[in-house]
Write an enzyme that holds these catalytic residues in place. Structure first.
Site, PDB file in Angstrom:
ATOM      1  CB  CYS A 171      -0.924  -0.004   1.211  1.00  0.00           C
ATOM      2  SG  CYS A 171      -2.022   1.425   1.296  1.00  0.00           S
ATOM      3  CB  CYS A 213      -6.797  -0.298   7.067  1.00  0.00           C
ATOM      4  SG  CYS A 213      -6.467  -0.523   5.298  1.00  0.00           S
TER       5      CYS A 213
END
Length: 347
Positions: A96, A192
């Site tokens: 990410c 997340c």
């Protein structure tokens, strides 16, 4: 020409403190807050954006949001899913950072006339006349150089990590002194997009599958029992295996093609040699095969002394002491003192 600076904000304490320090360094008129919308849960995105905008409004700086949900889905969640089904253990935070937070956002920043991206990562960037170097943060417990080690030199050179020289209590105190509600908020601990940490349930729901039973075997190939699908286990795992052997056994290996999981004694997890592929020399330098470095084999791994032998974009790490459970798919990060030398994927 005065720099224009984009401050990545999640609404949490670290990014809020990073905004304060960016304003101090670059000036209020130079900064703009930005929140990446990543979640399929629109409510979560809306809350993050609202919290970040509230901080920006208090400070009198603009705030924008960027919809990156499709890119996050393709670059991070698809990667995460595919790696598990290949019998590997991914680290989505590393990907990410490279593809989204300093990839997509960096491209967006350039397109909109921004020169630099400020984030609340705990790491240090040092530059002189040559390349930018990534170094460990002052607060060793919060250091995030590991998850930043796959950035390109271009991405690193355009970044600024103002929290790198601070401890977490100092960051909270800074946020508290400005009345930010995030000052006392607890840190996020999980991936997340899997806030409850149940990877197997996430994969089942995402792919619409149920358990895929296969064989537990020992190191000689003898069948010991049945498991629920190799992708539901990780190298080094002991608990939750659903098999009684009369002693503690651990996952030593996985074979995705045959859907087999090898079990054995903990001694079978230790390795002195680890192969690493897809090397990223973040500052462009090569390694000295005679030098002893330190290396981390996962985020929470204690750095261990090792030699680094390079062959193209592949390396072999030879550790002074055997290391527990090097896991294919995880990232290995090599340090010279506090400076990141290179990183790659454990084969």
């Amino acid at each position: 020409m005065k720099k224009r600076v984009l401050v990545a904000m999640s609404g949490g304490v670290d990014s809020s403190a990073a905004m304060l320090l960016a304003m101090e360094k670059y000036g209020r008129d130079a900064v703009c807050g930005v929140t990446l919308c990543l979640s399929a849960d629109h409510g979560a995105d809306e809350k993050n954006c609202a919290d970040a905008k509230d901080v920006c409004d208090r400070l009198g700086v603009p705030h924008v949001s960027v919809d990156a949900r499709a890119q996050f889905e393709n670059a991070v969640i698809d990667y995460f899913t595919a790696e598990y089904f290949r019998g590997r253990t991914p680290n989505p935070c590393v990907v990410c950072n490279r593809e989204i937070k300093f990839g997509l956002l960096y491209d967006w920043a350039k397109e909109h006339g921004f020169d630099r991206i400020v984030t609340g990562h705990y790491a240090v960037i040092e530059t002189a006349d040559g390349p930018a170097y990534l170094r460990r943060a002052a607060d060793a417990r919060k250091d995030q150089s590991y998850v930043l080690a796959m950035l390109s030199q271009e991405q690193l050179a355009a970044a600024d990590f103002p929290l790198g020289g601070m401890t977490k209590p100092e960051v909270r105190e800074l946020a508290s002194s400005h009345g930010f509600a995030s000052a006392s908020r607890s840190d996020s601990q999980d991936i997340c997009f899997i806030p409850d940490g149940d990877y197997a349930a996430f994969l089942k729901d995402r792919c619409g599958i149920t358990d895929q039973p296969g064989d537990y075997i020992d190191e000689t190939g003898k069948i010991l029992g049945k498991h629920k699908g190799q992708w539901q286990y990780t190298i080094g795992q002991r608990k939750g295996l659903g098999i009684s052997m009369g002693k503690h056994v651990f996952v030593l290996d996985k074979d995705a093609e045959q859907n087999r999981v090898t079990l054995g004694d903990e001694d079978g997890l230790f390795r002195t040699r680890v192969t690493v592929t897809g090397l990223n020399f973040i500052s462009g330098h090569t390694a000295d095969p005679e030098k002893t470095y330190t290396a981390k084999l996962r985020y929470a791994h204690r750095p261990a002394a090792a030699k680094l032998t390079i062959d193209g974009d592949t390396a072999v790490l030879t550790f002074d002491e055997p290391q527990r459970a090097p896991t294919p798919g995880q990232f290995a990060v090599v340090y010279d003192g506090d400076t990141v030398v290179c990183a790659g994927v454990i084969a």
